[in-house]
Design a protein around this motif. Structure first.
Motif, short mmCIF file in Angstrom:
data_model
loop_
_atom_site.label_atom_id
_atom_site.label_comp_id
_atom_site.label_asym_id
_atom_site.label_seq_id
_atom_site.Cartn_x
_atom_site.Cartn_y
_atom_site.Cartn_z
N GLU A 177 0.82 -1.21 0.00
CA GLU A 177 0.00 0.00 0.00
C GLU A 177 0.85 1.27 0.00
OE1 GLU A 177 -3.82 1.85 2.41
OE2 GLU A 177 -3.10 -0.17 2.88
N ALA A 178 1.95 1.26 0.74
CA ALA A 178 2.81 2.44 0.82
C ALA A 178 3.46 2.79 -0.51
CB ALA A 178 3.90 2.22 1.88
N GLU A 179 3.59 1.82 -1.43
CA GLU A 179 4.23 2.06 -2.72
C GLU A 179 3.23 2.40 -3.83
OE1 GLU A 179 6.87 -1.18 -3.73
OE2 GLU A 179 7.52 -1.34 -1.64
N ARG A 180 1.96 2.13 -3.60
CA ARG A 180 0.96 2.36 -4.66
C ARG A 180 0.83 3.83 -5.03
NH1 ARG A 180 -3.65 -1.12 -1.83
NH2 ARG A 180 -2.38 -3.00 -1.55
N ARG A 181 0.88 4.72 -4.07
CA ARG A 181 0.70 6.15 -4.33
C ARG A 181 1.76 6.70 -5.26
NH1 ARG A 181 -2.87 9.53 -5.23
NH2 ARG A 181 -4.16 8.74 -3.59
N ASP A 182 2.95 6.08 -5.24
CA ASP A 182 4.06 6.54 -6.09
C ASP A 182 4.05 5.88 -7.47
OD1 ASP A 182 5.14 8.28 -4.17
OD2 ASP A 182 6.20 6.61 -3.20
N ALA B 101 -11.89 2.02 -9.15
CA ALA B 101 -10.98 0.97 -8.70
C ALA B 101 -9.60 1.56 -8.41
CB ALA B 101 -10.90 -0.14 -9.75
N HIS B 102 -9.13 2.44 -9.29
CA HIS B 102 -7.85 3.12 -9.12
C HIS B 102 -7.81 3.85 -7.77
CE1 HIS B 102 -4.35 5.37 -10.98
NE2 HIS B 102 -4.65 6.15 -9.96
N ALA B 103 -8.87 4.59 -7.48
CA ALA B 103 -8.92 5.36 -6.23
C ALA B 103 -9.00 4.45 -5.01
CB ALA B 103 -10.13 6.30 -6.26
N TRP B 104 -9.84 3.44 -5.06
CA TRP B 104 -10.01 2.55 -3.90
C TRP B 104 -8.72 1.82 -3.57
CZ3 TRP B 104 -13.45 3.92 -0.82
CH2 TRP B 104 -14.73 4.28 -1.22
N ILE C 275 -2.13 9.32 -12.99
CA ILE C 275 -2.68 8.70 -14.20
C ILE C 275 -2.26 9.57 -15.39
CG2 ILE C 275 -4.78 8.13 -15.49
CD1 ILE C 275 -6.20 7.87 -12.74
N VAL C 276 -1.73 8.92 -16.42
CA VAL C 276 -1.39 9.61 -17.67
C VAL C 276 -2.11 8.87 -18.79
CG1 VAL C 276 0.44 10.36 -19.23
CG2 VAL C 276 0.88 10.23 -16.76
N ILE D 170 -13.04 10.59 -9.19
CA ILE D 170 -12.11 10.51 -8.06
C ILE D 170 -11.46 11.86 -7.77
CG2 ILE D 170 -11.64 8.08 -8.51
CD1 ILE D 170 -8.94 8.84 -9.66
N ASP D 171 -10.97 11.98 -6.55
CA ASP D 171 -10.26 13.17 -6.10
C ASP D 171 -8.83 12.80 -5.71
OD1 ASP D 171 -12.50 14.95 -6.23
OD2 ASP D 171 -13.24 14.09 -4.36
N ASP D 172 -8.01 13.80 -5.48
CA ASP D 172 -6.70 13.62 -4.88
C ASP D 172 -5.76 12.75 -5.71
OD1 ASP D 172 -4.77 14.07 -2.94
OD2 ASP D 172 -5.32 12.28 -1.80
N THR D 173 -5.85 12.87 -7.04
CA THR D 173 -4.96 12.11 -7.93
C THR D 173 -4.53 13.04 -9.05
OG1 THR D 173 -6.12 10.04 -7.46
CG2 THR D 173 -4.80 10.10 -9.45
N LEU D 174 -3.24 13.05 -9.32
CA LEU D 174 -2.73 13.84 -10.44
C LEU D 174 -3.10 13.12 -11.72
CD1 LEU D 174 -1.10 16.20 -11.60
CD2 LEU D 174 0.97 14.80 -11.28
#
Length: 163
Positions: free
Chosen positions: A70-75, A91-94, A100-101, A132-136
């Motif tokens: 989980e700690a590596e998913r955000r990166d 699914a990406h957000a959960w 995302i590009v 979703i929110d909070d994702t570049l």
């Protein structure tokens, strides 16, 4: 900001989309890339068998939930030939994946389908930011639009614009 590394990854997504098309499927392809640049997982659309949840972005989320701490998913970065549908975006957000590009947008796909006389999709084509929110989120990448459109034109011509 989209750079040359991002474009290289998107080119692989387009190659996966071509593989999907060649196999009689809808032309979409995606990659999950670790912070250090390693490709962790790649897939292409596999909906032709009747399971319309078999999108590569959804497969990435499921794979990441089982295989990436989980700690590596955000990166991690998800690269994809087409903007996530609402199912894949959720699914990406959960799962807690990062940036995302995408090469082509849901708005572009909607316009292309209409130009081809294809029926609208069964799920509304929402922008990822509407789900979703909070994702570049970065895309579309204009230099790939004609290439991706050509894949979809080939698919709809082959399918008789019934999808």
């Amino acid at each position: 900001m989209i750079d040359d590394i991002d474009k290289k990854q998107l080119l692989r997504c387009i190659a996966l989309a071509q593989e999907a098309l060649d196999d009689g499927d809808e032309p979409f392809g995606s990659l999950l890339v670790a912070k250090d640049g390693r490709v962790l997982f790649e897939d292409r659309n596999r909906v032709s068998g009747g399971d319309h949840t078999r999108h590569p972005e959804f497969a990435i989320a499921k794979w990441a939930a089982q295989n990436v701490p989980e700690a590596e998913r955000r990166d991690a970065v998800v690269y994809t030939s087409g903007e996530h549908c609402p199912m894949c975006a959720a699914a990406h957000a959960w799962v807690g994946l990062g940036r995302i590009v995408y090469a082509a947008s849901a708005e572009q796909f909607t316009r292309w389908r209409a130009e081809l006389g294809a029926k609208p999709g069964r799920v509304r084509a929402l922008a990822i930011q509407e789900v979703i929110d909070d994702t570049l989120i970065e895309g579309p990448v204009d230099e790939f639009a004609e290439r991706i459109k050509a894949l979809h034109v080939a698919h709809y011509r082959k399918a008789g614009a019934q999808q």
